[in-house]
Design an enzyme around this catalytic site. Structure first.
Site, PDB file in Angstrom:
ATOM      1  N   HIS A   1      -9.917  -8.771  -8.425  1.00 32.20           N
ATOM      2  CA  HIS A   1     -10.764  -7.587  -8.227  1.00 32.20           C
ATOM      3  C   HIS A   1     -10.499  -6.473  -9.231  1.00 32.20           C
ATOM      4  O   HIS A   1     -11.417  -5.764  -9.610  1.00 32.20           O
ATOM      5  CB  HIS A   1     -10.560  -7.013  -6.816  1.00 32.20           C
ATOM      6  CG  HIS A   1     -11.140  -7.875  -5.738  1.00 32.20           C
ATOM      7  ND1 HIS A   1     -11.376  -7.409  -4.462  1.00 32.20           N
ATOM      8  CD2 HIS A   1     -11.530  -9.176  -5.734  1.00 32.20           C
ATOM      9  CE1 HIS A   1     -11.892  -8.386  -3.720  1.00 32.20           C
ATOM     10  NE2 HIS A   1     -11.986  -9.478  -4.476  1.00 32.20           N
TER      11      HIS A   1
ATOM     12  N   CYS B   1      11.528  -2.201 -10.891  1.00 28.18           N
ATOM     13  CA  CYS B   1      12.543  -1.182 -10.590  1.00 28.18           C
ATOM     14  C   CYS B   1      12.935  -1.393  -9.132  1.00 28.18           C
ATOM     15  O   CYS B   1      12.698  -2.462  -8.575  1.00 28.18           O
ATOM     16  CB  CYS B   1      12.045   0.232 -10.900  1.00 28.18           C
ATOM     17  SG  CYS B   1      10.638   0.809  -9.942  1.00 28.18           S
TER      18      CYS B   1
ATOM     19  N   THR C   1      11.846   0.007  -6.231  1.00 31.67           N
ATOM     20  CA  THR C   1      10.683  -0.145  -5.345  1.00 31.67           C
ATOM     21  C   THR C   1       9.430  -0.615  -6.087  1.00 31.67           C
ATOM     22  O   THR C   1       8.456  -1.001  -5.442  1.00 31.67           O
ATOM     23  CB  THR C   1      10.323   1.217  -4.712  1.00 31.67           C
ATOM     24  OG1 THR C   1      10.041   2.138  -5.797  1.00 31.67           O
ATOM     25  CG2 THR C   1      11.463   1.756  -3.861  1.00 31.67           C
TER      26      THR C   1
ATOM     27  N   HIS D   1     -17.115  -6.399  -9.640  1.00 33.76           N
ATOM     28  CA  HIS D   1     -15.877  -5.639  -9.893  1.00 33.76           C
ATOM     29  C   HIS D   1     -15.921  -4.911 -11.232  1.00 33.76           C
ATOM     30  O   HIS D   1     -15.234  -3.918 -11.421  1.00 33.76           O
ATOM     31  CB  HIS D   1     -14.673  -6.569  -9.830  1.00 33.76           C
ATOM     32  CG  HIS D   1     -14.584  -7.283  -8.520  1.00 33.76           C
ATOM     33  ND1 HIS D   1     -14.344  -6.620  -7.334  1.00 33.76           N
ATOM     34  CD2 HIS D   1     -14.758  -8.593  -8.202  1.00 33.76           C
ATOM     35  CE1 HIS D   1     -14.352  -7.492  -6.341  1.00 33.76           C
ATOM     36  NE2 HIS D   1     -14.603  -8.697  -6.837  1.00 33.76           N
TER      37      HIS D   1
ATOM     38  N   ASP E   1      14.391  -1.324 -14.892  1.00 31.51           N
ATOM     39  CA  ASP E   1      15.518  -0.387 -14.942  1.00 31.51           C
ATOM     40  C   ASP E   1      16.737  -1.125 -14.386  1.00 31.51           C
ATOM     41  O   ASP E   1      16.715  -2.344 -14.177  1.00 31.51           O
ATOM     42  CB  ASP E   1      15.187   0.932 -14.220  1.00 31.51           C
ATOM     43  CG  ASP E   1      15.133   0.800 -12.707  1.00 31.51           C
ATOM     44  OD1 ASP E   1      15.270  -0.336 -12.198  1.00 31.51           O
ATOM     45  OD2 ASP E   1      14.959   1.831 -12.034  1.00 31.51           O
TER      46      ASP E   1
END
Ligand code: RB5
Length: 158
Positions: free
Chosen positions: A98, A65, A67, A133, A8
């Site tokens: 993982h 973005c 955060t 995993h 963004d």
């Protein structure tokens, strides 16, 4: 390796830097925008990148973005996507080993640019470890199938 990238307005500058760096190394980059600091809605870009990865048009996705949180939330709504929000190198490695994360979400306002670039490098360079995993990823896929098969309240009442 083909990489789909999206951002963004808060992540567009870092996306530009990242694409230059990856292309200089010969990696194929599909840029899904945005290209400026004009305010846009991150789900629009998460959707494009996540769908490209889920459809097999890209091997990995990178979303940026402010955060990374909104991008990760939105991308994880697309079946087949395992998006990881990463702010440190150890998590960059482990989300691949993982979790076989196929989309990386970065926060341009909370992670230093050099760290973000190093995280992206490690994310792209690390292989999935498989083994124990896989059983856990299979359970995530089962949850996804369940969620996709569950009718919404409106659907169940019609
Ligand atoms: C945009 O202001 C900001 O909300 C967005 O970049 C992101 O941080 C959302 O998770």
């Amino acid at each position: 390796m083909r990489i789909a990238l999206g951002a963004d307005h808060a992540g567009s500058a870092l996306k530009r830097t990242l694409i230059q760096r990856l292309e200089a190394r010969g990696l194929l980059c599909d840029d899904f925008g945005t290209d400026s600091e004009i305010s846009v809605d991150y789900p629009d870009y998460a959707r494009r990148v996540a769908q490209a990865v889920a459809a097999g048009g890209a091997d990995r996705g990178i979303l940026i973005c402010g955060t990374g949180i909104g991008m990760a939330i939105a991308a994880n709504k697309v079946p087949g996507v395992r998006a990881a929000l990463v702010g440190d190198l150890e998590s960059a490695r482990l989300c691949r080993e993982h979790n076989d994360a196929n989309v990386l979400a970065l926060g341009a306002r909370v992670t230093a640019p050099d760290t973000a670039l190093a995280i992206a490098d490690l994310f792209l360079a690390t292989d999935y470890a498989g083994g124990r995993h896989q059983r856990r990823l299979d359970k995530i896929a089962a949850l996804e199938r369940l969620a996709c098969a569950t009718p919404t309240l409106e659907e169940s009442q019609s």
